[in-house]
Design a protein around this motif. Structure first.
Motif, PDB file in Angstrom:
ATOM      1  N   HIS A 238      42.096  23.543 -21.098  1.00 52.48           N
ATOM      2  CA  HIS A 238      43.545  23.848 -21.095  1.00 52.48           C
ATOM      3  C   HIS A 238      44.204  23.502 -19.759  1.00 52.48           C
ATOM      4  N   ASP A 239      43.445  23.608 -18.658  1.00 54.76           N
ATOM      5  CA  ASP A 239      44.051  23.364 -17.352  1.00 54.76           C
ATOM      6  C   ASP A 239      43.619  22.030 -16.744  1.00 54.76           C
TER       7      ASP A 239
ATOM      8  N   ARG B 162      35.133  18.687 -13.189  1.00 55.05           N
ATOM      9  CA  ARG B 162      35.774  17.911 -12.101  1.00 55.05           C
ATOM     10  C   ARG B 162      34.779  17.607 -10.994  1.00 55.05           C
ATOM     11  N   SER B 163      33.745  18.430 -10.871  1.00 55.24           N
ATOM     12  CA  SER B 163      32.694  18.215  -9.873  1.00 55.24           C
ATOM     13  C   SER B 163      31.441  17.756 -10.607  1.00 55.24           C
TER      14      SER B 163
ATOM     15  N   GLU C  71      37.127  27.305  -8.506  1.00 56.06           N
ATOM     16  CA  GLU C  71      38.572  27.569  -8.447  1.00 56.06           C
ATOM     17  C   GLU C  71      39.335  26.457  -7.710  1.00 56.06           C
ATOM     18  N   GLU C  72      38.810  26.077  -6.562  1.00 56.50           N
ATOM     19  CA  GLU C  72      39.544  25.116  -5.707  1.00 56.50           C
ATOM     20  C   GLU C  72      39.523  23.685  -6.265  1.00 56.50           C
ATOM     21  N   ASP C  73      38.753  23.450  -7.317  1.00 63.30           N
ATOM     22  CA  ASP C  73      38.684  22.094  -7.879  1.00 63.30           C
ATOM     23  C   ASP C  73      39.566  21.912  -9.118  1.00 63.30           C
ATOM     24  N   LEU C  74      40.213  22.983  -9.566  1.00 61.24           N
ATOM     25  CA  LEU C  74      40.874  22.912 -10.883  1.00 61.24           C
ATOM     26  C   LEU C  74      41.969  21.849 -10.947  1.00 61.24           C
ATOM     27  N   ALA C  75      42.590  21.559  -9.807  1.00 64.06           N
ATOM     28  CA  ALA C  75      43.690  20.578  -9.824  1.00 64.06           C
ATOM     29  C   ALA C  75      43.195  19.145  -9.631  1.00 64.06           C
ATOM     30  N   TRP C  76      41.894  18.974  -9.440  1.00 69.83           N
ATOM     31  CA  TRP C  76      41.375  17.617  -9.231  1.00 69.83           C
ATOM     32  C   TRP C  76      41.721  16.751 -10.451  1.00 69.83           C
TER      33      TRP C  76
END
Ligand SMILES: Cc1cc2nc3c(=O)[nH]c(=O)nc-3n(C[C@H](O)[C@H](O)[C@H](O)COP(=O)(O)OP(=O)(O)OC[C@H]3O[C@@H](n4cnc5c(N)ncnc54)[C@H](O)[C@@H]3O)c2cc1C
Ligand SMILES: Cc1cc2nc3c(=O)[nH]c(=O)nc-3n(C[C@H](O)[C@H](O)[C@H](O)COP(=O)(O)OP(=O)(O)OC[C@H]3O[C@@H](n4cnc5c(N)ncnc54)[C@H](O)[C@@H]3O)c2cc1C
Ligand code: HEM
Ligand code: HEM
Lengths: 212, 212
Positions: free
Chosen positions: A199-200, B94-95, B174-179
């Motif tokens: 979803h994100d 993402r990772s 958490e810190e990778d969600l916008a990658w």
């Protein structure tokens, strides 16, 4: 059927040996067609067999996991047997006993070694990801030293291996051929379904996979 | 998640134990969803792992093969570990490290016993065929005593078993969600293809299979 390599005493297929192949190309093709293997090993004389993902680079089969994994720790301490099996079809005969499956399988014996040299380890993990998803490694959040340190990569030579393949139709006894029941093969294959985006997820382009 | 049964010391999942299930229903469901297992055993202290078809009746997993099979002979002489794994999806994060698979697996320990009582053996083979192809047994050329004698049926209790299941989406830091790379799950499933009738099959009606 190519039999360019001789089996070792351990890998000589005894049951239905006409289905056996020992050449490196036949074995590599089955290793590549499968994504999963089962790794069998001993701890204190007890047998364990654990499913895991594998990939191939040249003459080696690779696996990975947590540095603390019991399986990965046991594997560098003793011999293993790695098994791969692909179900290709259901074979339906006129007699119960001639029912069968079409399949491709590999049984491999040997000992895993740890891939510790940093450049080799990194290149192997890249090959793992890019082998499944061509080009993906360079698009990912770069891997950290902490992640690399938490991960063990092991490999085993594809030396002492046998393949066994069934890929034909129904074999029934001559006198049963007129028995009035459907005889034939129902193919099986693994397919990918519609991708389910997170979803994100900011990225919107589904990456290619080697599964098409 | 039901944890109605406690694991034995041997079957307690240590890595990612939140994915473990020990209740009989979870285990039976995975055994039934799969057709193939890998059976690991020892001969003279050496580990072997061989792929084979299985079926379930009640609290037992059954396998079959030739009376002369090395695997089947070894299995009644010592302990085995049976492994089942189903690949349900590719998990793309993402990772690199959070890439994973969705899966269902079972690891079972114990000792096989031979099913020798004639009525039981016959009923088991019928259950095997009819479990795959409902109603087929009665349509086949009847099985002969010679065929029955050439066949070994073994079973093992589904007592000391664990299941491990991953069936969700992507877990990234958490810190990778916008990658900006696609994150999600690509489902995998096994399907049957168009039936391939044997050229000399007299029966023309394709039987139903439990695979749909
Ligand atoms: C999908 C699938 C389903 C099967 N279902 C059944 C079944 O229901 N019943 C049954 O009896 N057999 C089944 N087989 C065949 C089974 O894997 C064995 O080949 C067979 O049971 C003979 O076992 P054995 O221990 O007597 O082999 P042996 O021939 O004595 O084994 C000697 C050596 O041959 C090699 N070898 C044996 N089997 C294989 C293999 N499959 N692939 C690669 N190398 C091998 C190994 O190196 C082994 O150490 C199946 C195989 C596949 C792939
Ligand atoms: C399709 C698939 C792919 C996988 N790919 C990988 C991979 O690439 N790398 C990786 O590290 N792991 C992978 N796993 C998980 C792997 O099967 C092990 O669970 C994990 O590696 C931990 O191993 P361990 O020996 O440290 O387990 P431990 O937790 O120490 O094992 C203890 C006991 O837990 C039980 N157990 C362990 N694993 C399983 C299981 N999968 N199913 C049922 N019971 C189990 C057994 O009874 C075992 O004796 C995969 C699993 C599946 C099903
Ligand atoms: C119910 C009656 C059946 C009997 C009596 C029977 C008997 C046998 C025997 C004796 C073997 C050993 C062959 C050998 O190694 O020489 C064997 C192997 C095998 N059987 Fe069956 N079988 C039956 C049903 C089935 C069914 C329904 C299937 C498939 C769904 C099946 C799949 C296989 C496979 C894949 C092998 C392995 C062959 C190989 O090693 O390549 N059998 N069976
Ligand atoms: C390339 C970078 C990768 C790294 C550094 C990495 C690292 C790890 C680590 C450390 C574990 C152990 C988890 C634990 O037991 O605590 C693990 C397990 C696992 N990895 Fe990877 N991995 C990578 C890529 C992949 C890929 C591409 C896939 C899928 C195709 C994958 C699938 C799995 C699976 C299924 C497990 C088992 C998890 C479980 O026990 O349920 N990994 N990985």
């Amino acid at each position: 059927m190519p039999h360019t390599t001789a089996p070792s005493p351990r890998t000589r297929v005894r049951r239905l040996p006409e289905r056996a192949h020992y050449d490196a190309d036949s074995i590599a093709a089955i290793v590549d067609a499968a994504m999963l293997c089962t790794v069998a090993f001993q701890i204190d004389g007890m047998v364990h067999a654990i499913p895991t993902i594998h990939w191939r680079e040249g003459e080696h089969l690779y696996i990975h996991g947590a540095k603390g994994s019991r399986m990965l720790k046991a594997l560098t301490a003793g011999e293993a047997c790695v098994t791969i099996a692909l179900a290709d079809g259901l074979v339906l005969a006129r007699s119960a006993m001639h029912h069968s499956m079409n399949y491709r399988s590999v049984v491999l014996y040997g000992r895993f070694e740890a891939v510790t040299e940093p450049a080799h380890k990194l290149a192997s993990l890249r090959a793992f990801i890019d082998g499944l998803y061509p080009g993906r490694w360079d698009t990912l959040r770069p891997i950290s030293d902490k992640e690399l340190n938490a991960t063990t990569v092991l490999r085993i030579a594809l030396d002492e291996a046998s393949a066994k393949v069934r890929d034909w139709g129904v074999k029934d006894d001559e006198e049963d051929l007129a028995w009035p029941v459907w005889a034939g093969v129902i193919p099986l294959r693994t397919v990918t379904g519609a991708p389910e985006i997170e979803h994100d997820s900011v990225g919107r382009v589904v990456p290619p996979t080697r599964f098409g």
